[in-house]
Design a protein around this motif. Structure first.
Motif, short mmCIF file in Angstrom:
data_model
loop_
_atom_site.label_atom_id
_atom_site.label_comp_id
_atom_site.label_asym_id
_atom_site.label_seq_id
_atom_site.Cartn_x
_atom_site.Cartn_y
_atom_site.Cartn_z
N GLY A 1 0.62 -1.04 0.03
CA GLY A 1 0.28 0.10 0.33
C GLY A 1 0.39 1.08 0.01
N GLY B 1 -2.22 0.47 4.98
CA GLY B 1 -1.71 1.49 3.73
C GLY B 1 -2.77 2.08 2.68
N SER B 2 -3.96 1.45 2.94
CA SER B 2 -5.26 1.95 1.97
C SER B 2 -5.19 3.31 2.51
CB SER B 2 -6.15 1.50 2.90
OG SER B 2 -6.41 -0.47 2.44
N VAL C 1 -4.24 7.82 5.06
CA VAL C 1 -3.84 6.59 4.62
C VAL C 1 -4.11 5.98 6.03
CG1 VAL C 1 -1.52 5.19 3.58
CG2 VAL C 1 -2.51 6.69 2.45
N VAL D 1 5.38 3.92 -2.26
CA VAL D 1 4.28 2.43 -3.04
C VAL D 1 5.49 1.60 -4.04
CG1 VAL D 1 3.64 4.25 -4.10
CG2 VAL D 1 1.65 2.60 -3.41
N GLY E 1 -5.91 -6.34 -0.40
CA GLY E 1 -5.03 -6.89 1.01
C GLY E 1 -4.39 -7.74 1.33
N SER F 1 -2.67 -3.69 2.78
CA SER F 1 -2.72 -3.31 1.65
C SER F 1 -2.05 -3.60 0.40
CB SER F 1 -2.87 -1.58 1.43
OG SER F 1 -4.15 -1.34 -0.20
N ILE G 1 -2.57 -1.86 -2.57
CA ILE G 1 -2.49 -0.75 -3.16
C ILE G 1 -0.66 -0.31 -4.25
CG2 ILE G 1 -2.79 1.81 -3.51
CD1 ILE G 1 -4.85 1.47 -1.35
#
Length: 194
Positions: free
Chosen positions: A9, A42-43, A72, A107, A133, A140, A142
């Motif tokens: 994430g 981390g979302s 975040v 990231v 996730g 996460s 992402i």
């Protein structure tokens, strides 16, 4: 040496001023009625326009590209000793959110369709994997959508790429880690509604 492929994430690193991230975060509420997605460390989360009974702002991790985000998730507060380390769907939980608009985050890029080049620095990019996730680590999924880079600085893209993370275990190529800043932030872009 190849970069590790291990999405986590977004991870706060430092402020735009150069000051290191000091762990600062604010408390937000995700109600049990939010059944669209889990929230991982981390979302990204966005405001929903509501609050809990104490006036703690409500957020959702049901985020997609171009949404005005508030920040975040850096922590999920436990309810019991058996609470998961992430926020499951349809579960009321408080989350700690790094919500300063001047924060920069590390990231990983997804490298789908090829890796980002050094010239990606300064451009804007979309993210991918918003609702994914790892339930074991609570992190996460992402990542930077490396096939969706705009070197013309699109103001609707999710992040602005600041630079490659300068570390011995990171290099230009597949799954590189980049330093980014949120490009569409709810506390900066006042014209974007909830």
């Amino acid at each position: 040496m190849a970069n590790a492929d291990a999405a986590f994430g977004l991870r706060p690193v430092r402020y735009l001023s150069g000051a290191p991230y000091n762990g600062a975060a604010n408390k937000y509420y995700i109600p049990s009625s939010d059944s669209d997605s889990a929230a991982y460390i981390g979302s990204l989360v966005k405001l929903t326009g509501g609050a809990d009974a104490d006036g703690i702002p409500a957020v959702t991790a049901n985020v997609s590209s171009g949404n005005a985000v508030v920040g975040v998730v850096v922590g999920v507060m436990p309810v019991t000793a058996d609470s998961t380390i992430y926020r499951e769907n349809s579960t009321a939980r408080y989350v700690m959110v790094a919500d300063d608009p001047d924060l920069m985050f590390e990231v990983q890029e997804d490298s789908v369709g090829g890796a980002l080049a050094a010239t990606a620095t300064g451009g804007t990019c979309m993210l991918t994997g918003f609702t994914t996730g790892d339930t074991a680590t609570g992190l996460s999924g992402i990542e930077l959508d490396s096939s969706n880079l705009s070197e013309t600085s699109d103001t609707d893209d999710d992040v602005r790429i600041i630079q490659l993370v300068q570390r011995a275990d990171n290099e230009i190529g597949a799954n590189a880690n980049w330093l980014v800043r949120l490009n569409v932030h709810a506390y900066v872009n006042a014209g974007v509604g909830v």
